[in-house]
Design a protein around this motif. Sequence first.
Motif, short mmCIF file in Angstrom:
data_model
loop_
_atom_site.label_atom_id
_atom_site.label_comp_id
_atom_site.label_asym_id
_atom_site.label_seq_id
_atom_site.Cartn_x
_atom_site.Cartn_y
_atom_site.Cartn_z
N SER A 87 12.50 -23.76 -3.80
CA SER A 87 13.33 -24.93 -3.52
C SER A 87 14.62 -24.78 -4.32
O SER A 87 14.58 -24.36 -5.49
CB SER A 87 12.65 -26.22 -3.95
N LEU A 88 15.69 -25.18 -3.72
CA LEU A 88 17.00 -24.88 -4.33
C LEU A 88 17.91 -26.09 -4.19
O LEU A 88 17.98 -26.69 -3.12
CB LEU A 88 17.58 -23.69 -3.55
N THR A 89 18.61 -26.43 -5.25
CA THR A 89 19.63 -27.48 -5.16
C THR A 89 20.88 -27.03 -5.90
O THR A 89 20.82 -26.69 -7.09
CB THR A 89 19.14 -28.80 -5.79
N ILE A 90 21.98 -27.03 -5.18
CA ILE A 90 23.28 -26.70 -5.78
C ILE A 90 24.08 -27.99 -5.89
O ILE A 90 24.17 -28.76 -4.92
CB ILE A 90 24.05 -25.68 -4.90
N ASP A 91 24.64 -28.24 -7.06
CA ASP A 91 25.50 -29.41 -7.26
C ASP A 91 26.66 -29.33 -6.25
O ASP A 91 27.34 -28.30 -6.18
CB ASP A 91 26.04 -29.37 -8.70
N ALA A 95 29.47 -26.35 -4.28
CA ALA A 95 28.96 -25.89 -2.97
C ALA A 95 29.98 -25.00 -2.26
O ALA A 95 31.19 -25.07 -2.51
CB ALA A 95 28.62 -27.10 -2.10
N GLY A 96 29.46 -24.18 -1.37
CA GLY A 96 30.32 -23.37 -0.52
C GLY A 96 30.98 -22.20 -1.22
O GLY A 96 31.92 -21.60 -0.71
N LYS A 97 30.49 -21.85 -2.41
CA LYS A 97 31.09 -20.75 -3.17
C LYS A 97 30.14 -19.55 -3.26
O LYS A 97 30.36 -18.65 -4.06
CB LYS A 97 31.45 -21.22 -4.59
N GLY A 98 29.06 -19.60 -2.51
CA GLY A 98 28.14 -18.47 -2.52
C GLY A 98 27.08 -18.54 -3.61
O GLY A 98 26.28 -17.62 -3.77
N TYR A 99 27.03 -19.64 -4.36
CA TYR A 99 26.06 -19.72 -5.46
C TYR A 99 24.62 -19.70 -4.94
O TYR A 99 23.75 -19.07 -5.54
CB TYR A 99 26.29 -20.97 -6.30
N ALA A 100 24.36 -20.40 -3.84
CA ALA A 100 22.98 -20.45 -3.34
C ALA A 100 22.52 -19.06 -2.90
O ALA A 100 21.42 -18.62 -3.25
CB ALA A 100 22.87 -21.45 -2.19
N LYS A 101 23.38 -18.38 -2.16
CA LYS A 101 23.00 -17.03 -1.70
C LYS A 101 22.71 -16.12 -2.89
O LYS A 101 21.74 -15.37 -2.89
CB LYS A 101 24.14 -16.42 -0.89
N ARG A 102 23.57 -16.19 -3.90
CA ARG A 102 23.39 -15.31 -5.06
C ARG A 102 22.17 -15.69 -5.88
O ARG A 102 21.49 -14.85 -6.46
CB ARG A 102 24.65 -15.31 -5.91
N SER A 123 17.94 -29.03 10.76
CA SER A 123 19.38 -29.34 10.79
C SER A 123 20.12 -28.83 9.55
O SER A 123 21.33 -29.05 9.42
CB SER A 123 19.59 -30.86 10.89
N ASN A 124 19.40 -28.20 8.64
CA ASN A 124 20.04 -27.74 7.40
C ASN A 124 20.63 -26.34 7.61
O ASN A 124 20.07 -25.32 7.20
CB ASN A 124 19.00 -27.74 6.26
N ILE A 125 21.79 -26.33 8.26
CA ILE A 125 22.42 -25.06 8.65
C ILE A 125 22.80 -24.24 7.41
O ILE A 125 22.60 -23.01 7.38
CB ILE A 125 23.69 -25.33 9.50
N ALA A 126 23.34 -24.92 6.39
CA ALA A 126 23.76 -24.19 5.18
C ALA A 126 22.57 -23.45 4.57
O ALA A 126 22.66 -22.27 4.22
CB ALA A 126 24.37 -25.15 4.17
N SER A 127 21.43 -24.14 4.48
CA SER A 127 20.25 -23.52 3.89
C SER A 127 19.73 -22.37 4.75
O SER A 127 19.34 -21.31 4.24
CB SER A 127 19.17 -24.59 3.69
N GLN A 128 19.76 -22.56 6.07
CA GLN A 128 19.32 -21.45 6.96
C GLN A 128 20.20 -20.22 6.73
O GLN A 128 19.72 -19.09 6.69
CB GLN A 128 19.40 -21.89 8.42
N LYS A 129 21.50 -20.44 6.54
CA LYS A 129 22.41 -19.31 6.30
C LYS A 129 22.09 -18.62 4.97
O LYS A 129 22.09 -17.40 4.88
CB LYS A 129 23.86 -19.80 6.27
N VAL A 130 21.80 -19.44 3.96
CA VAL A 130 21.49 -18.90 2.63
C VAL A 130 20.26 -17.98 2.68
O VAL A 130 20.28 -16.86 2.18
CB VAL A 130 21.23 -20.06 1.64
#
Length: 154
Positions: A87-91, A95-102, A123-130
């Motif tokens: 489980s992941l949560t980015i402040d 967001a949008g700086k690649g922190y989740a992927k890394r 519907s969580n497109i950002a998470s699917q991308k990560v």
Amino acid sequence: MINDALELIPVNETDLDYLYNLQCIEGIRKFALDSNIPKYDEHIKWFNNKLKSDTTKIFKIVDNDIIIGVVRLDSLLDSTESIAEISLTIDPKYAGKGYAKRTINKIIKVTDLDAYHAVIHKSNIASQKVFSANRFSYNSLYCPKFNLYIYRKG
Ligand SMILES: CC(C)(COP(=O)(O)OP(=O)(O)OC[C@H]1O[C@@H](n2cnc3c(N)ncnc32)[C@H](O)[C@@H]1OP(=O)(O)O)[C@@H](O)C(=O)NCCC(=O)NCCS
């Protein structure tokens, strides 16, 4: 400035309020299995149980001494393999700086498990991308509105 030296630092007692305040940010739990914000006393109970647990590890994601968010591994016990759900949560400030992927890339590198699961709202497109960027593949329907994605090591 982003560098490649993300640190994953295990949380301790002093992080109780950091985690709670993160959960209270508007919209941050929109795609969580339980989207309600917990009451503070519920959070204290949850946090203390997680700190004591042998099957959960929670890390702060830190870049240049700044806390970016948190990532949690919950071991699944009903398996002969070693598997954890991530489980992941980015402040949202970061967001949008690649922190989740890394972060996902790093946690897979520094832990030694057979497989990693992620339960992601449809519907969580950002998470699917990560998770897709880290080679997680769609596996199955987990429950209505949520899909299970799996990455297998080796
Ligand atoms: C989902 C989350 C982890 C993404 O973190 P992040 O650090 O912003 O993600 P990244 O910057 O690494 O990459 C996200 C990708 O999604 C995209 N994205 C970000 N927000 C988006 C949005 N609202 N809609 C569509 N795409 C979005 C980014 O542009 C990037 O796309 P790219 O692959 O084309 O470059 C973060 O928003 C979050 O913590 N959300 C709340 C909790 C949550 O949903 N956790 C995931 C469930 S385990």
